[in-house]
Design an enzyme around this catalytic site. Structure first.
Site, short mmCIF file in Angstrom:
data_model
loop_
_atom_site.label_atom_id
_atom_site.label_comp_id
_atom_site.label_asym_id
_atom_site.label_seq_id
_atom_site.Cartn_x
_atom_site.Cartn_y
_atom_site.Cartn_z
NE ARG A 254 -18.93 -22.79 40.14
CZ ARG A 254 -18.81 -23.39 41.32
NH1 ARG A 254 -19.87 -23.54 42.11
NH2 ARG A 254 -17.63 -23.85 41.73
CB SER A 320 -30.02 -16.25 18.99
OG SER A 320 -30.39 -15.21 19.87
CB CYS A 462 -12.94 -20.99 29.99
SG CYS A 462 -13.81 -21.59 31.45
CB CYS A 465 -16.37 -22.01 28.91
SG CYS A 465 -16.30 -20.81 30.26
#
Length: 537
Positions: A254, A320, A462, A465
């Site tokens: 998130r 992408s 992060c 992440c």
């Protein structure tokens, strides 16, 4: 020092005659752009079928997101400007809310599938069962090393935001069958084979004492190279003390607040150095400047992309699509309220628009969403192709709880059989066809490029992440490994009589299903955002 892989020969891959002809047709259609808008309307408007309506029809063909209405008559007439402006205002307001999805319909490029078929299949059939499977113990625990240093540049520091942190598991929180090293493989036969190999190695070591240390080290390097030759990702050493189990349900993907130059540096390194793009071709909406998609640089980029062979086009669209999927998750689970009383996460429509609205992204947003659907097809096809591997009686999802393990294997097979039943699968036989040497060289270039992208994940500042980046890149890498191992999968033995040439580790299996779970969730969230945008009209 690990060097980043770059292929400067952007057009060296094999392109068949039919592919070239298709590329030429696509380049011809991509080069057409809508004419400039008509001049500003005066107080009294003269509407003529031969002028305004010709422009309107051309504009509508290029902008399907809006309903284009022309006031056309056989003779010239006068229209009060107030009524006309009010009517046009209603039209613009109605279509502005749908700009994110205006071009995300119909057939997908390089595929025999359409967006609507994927939406119905995923949202109504596959998504519920898949989510139930991913909540099981076998798939919720993932072992990862989040402390590996970045191999390409010095990371100035890790994200200090509390939402960037990852909560790791203590040993007693992980089922014994998962944390035990002897059960890290995917089946009982693998454990037996591992023991047999150890016994053979001990026997060889006792007999062949004439081997020098250098020779033994070289043999180990060769064995390691043979094992990694089929991998598309760098795997963490699960025996390293820095590798820890993470409960994915307690560390959801998130919005964390990680953004800005450091985050852009990650994506720039991926796109600019690992997607076969020459540096002279500028990517639309690069972070250093805002480039209009209708400008010459965007036209040059898409002209270059459409001129590539299907393999390199597909590679760019996969990256992408992964980027678009991640952005969809961040918009769907956004921190809406952070107060003393509560922390509330939910859909942020404004954030979603900033990432995908056609006008706010200079036309790039809908293209990104279409690439997300392309990624969905690739990973769905890999799941369908892997079904024979998981159907073998010797395969089991081992956690140490026999009844649950059997029930979850049956659910896994239901998901995979449902994936196989999808009517419009991507045809992977169109990839790496033609001359065998050129195809083998191109396949290796793609593998090395993706291997390099998996290394870049260790540069993400992060931790949360980084966790989801490593998992999703490994999941996509595992999907590519499956698609390019069709012969080995077909040759799998029905019983455990001999060692199979195709294998998947537990880590690959967990990442494969969870990565597809992320893409499936993104497709489901697009449905939610469509509803939210419609409510705002």
């Amino acid at each position: 020092m690990i060097e980043r892989h770059r292929d400067p020969r952007a057009s060296s891959c094999h392109v068949s005659h039919a592919q070239r002809r298709g590329n030429e047709q696509r380049r011809g259609s991509a080069a057409s752009y809508p004419p400039p808008p008509p001049p500003p309307l005066p107080l009294t408007v003269t509407v003529d079928r031969r002028a305004q309506c010709v422009w309107c029809s051309e504009y509508c063909r290029s902008h399907p997101e809006c309903v284009c209405v022309c006031v056309c008559v056989n003779s010239v007439m006068k229209v009060p400007v107030v009524l006309l402006l009010l009517f046009l205002l209603l039209l613009v307001t109605g279509c502005a809310e749908g700009r994110c999805f205006c071009q995300v319909t119909g057939d997908l490029d390089d595929c025999a599938c359409d967006v609507e078929t994927i939406d119905g299949f995923n949202n109504d059939r596959l998504f519920p069962k898949l989510q139930t499977l991913l909540e099981s113990d076998y798939f919720r625990f993932y072992k990862v090393n989040l402390n590996k240093p970045c191999p390409f540049w010095t990371v100035s520091g890790h994200c200090g935001l509390r939402d960037c942190a990852v909560k790791t598991c203590s040993p007693n929180e992980v089922p014994e069958g998962i944390r035990s090293p002897s059960h890290n493989k995917y089946s009982a036969e693998a454990n037996e084979e591992q023991l047999d190999e150890c016994e053979r190695a001990q026997h060889l070591g006792a007999v062949d004492v004439s081997l020098s240390d250098e020779t033994r080290e070289a043999l180990l390097d060769w064995s390691k190279h043979d094992d990694e030759a089929e991998h598309f990702c760098v795997s963490d050493d699960e025996e390293s003390p820095d590798s820890q189990h993470v409960d994915l349900l307690l560390n959801p993907e998130r919005f964390t607040g990680y953004r800005g130059p450091e985050a852009w540096k990650i994506w720039n390194s991926i796109y600019e150095e690992n997607c076969f793009k020459p540096l002279t071709v500028k990517r639309p909406l690069a972070p250093d400047s805002f480039r209009s998609s209708s400008g010459p640089e965007a036209r040059i980029f898409y002209s270059w992309l459409e001129g590539q062979c299907v393999e390199k086009r597909a590679f760019y669209r996969l990256i992408s699509g992964l980027h678009a999927s991640i952005n969809t998750h961040l918009s769907a689970r956004y921190l809406l309220d952070d107060s003393w009383f509560q922390r509330r996460w939910g859909h942020n429509v404004t954030e979603f628009r900033q990432r995908f609205d056609s006008e706010l992204t200079a036309g790039e947003g809908p293209k990104r969403l279409r690439n997300l659907y392309f990624l969905y097809l690739i990973e769905l096809r890999a799941l369908a192709k892997a079904l024979p591997f998981f159907q073998r009686p010797s395969f089991r999802l081992y956690t140490g709880r026999a009844e649950e393990d059997q029930r979850h294997k049956e659910l896994l097979l239901q998901v995979l059989q449902m994936a196989r039943s999808f009517p419009l699968h991507f045809d992977e036989t169109s990839l790496f066809a033609g001359d065998e040497k050129e195809a083998a060289k191109l396949k290796e270039d793609v593998r090395l490029a993706f291997l390099n992208i998996s290394r870049i994940m260790d540069c993400v500042g992060c931790f949360k992440c980084r966790l989801w980046g490593k998992l999703q890149t490994q999941g996509l890498g595992t999907a590519l490994k499956i698609l390019f191992s069709e012969r080995q999968i077909e040759a799998l033995p029905a019983s455990g009589g001999r060692r199979p040439s195709f294998q998947l580790s537990r880590r690959e299996i967990v990442s494969l299903l969870n990565a597809f779970g992320r893409i499936s969730t993104s497709v489901r969230e697009l449905k939610n955002f469509r509803s939210l945008l419609a409510e705002e009209r």
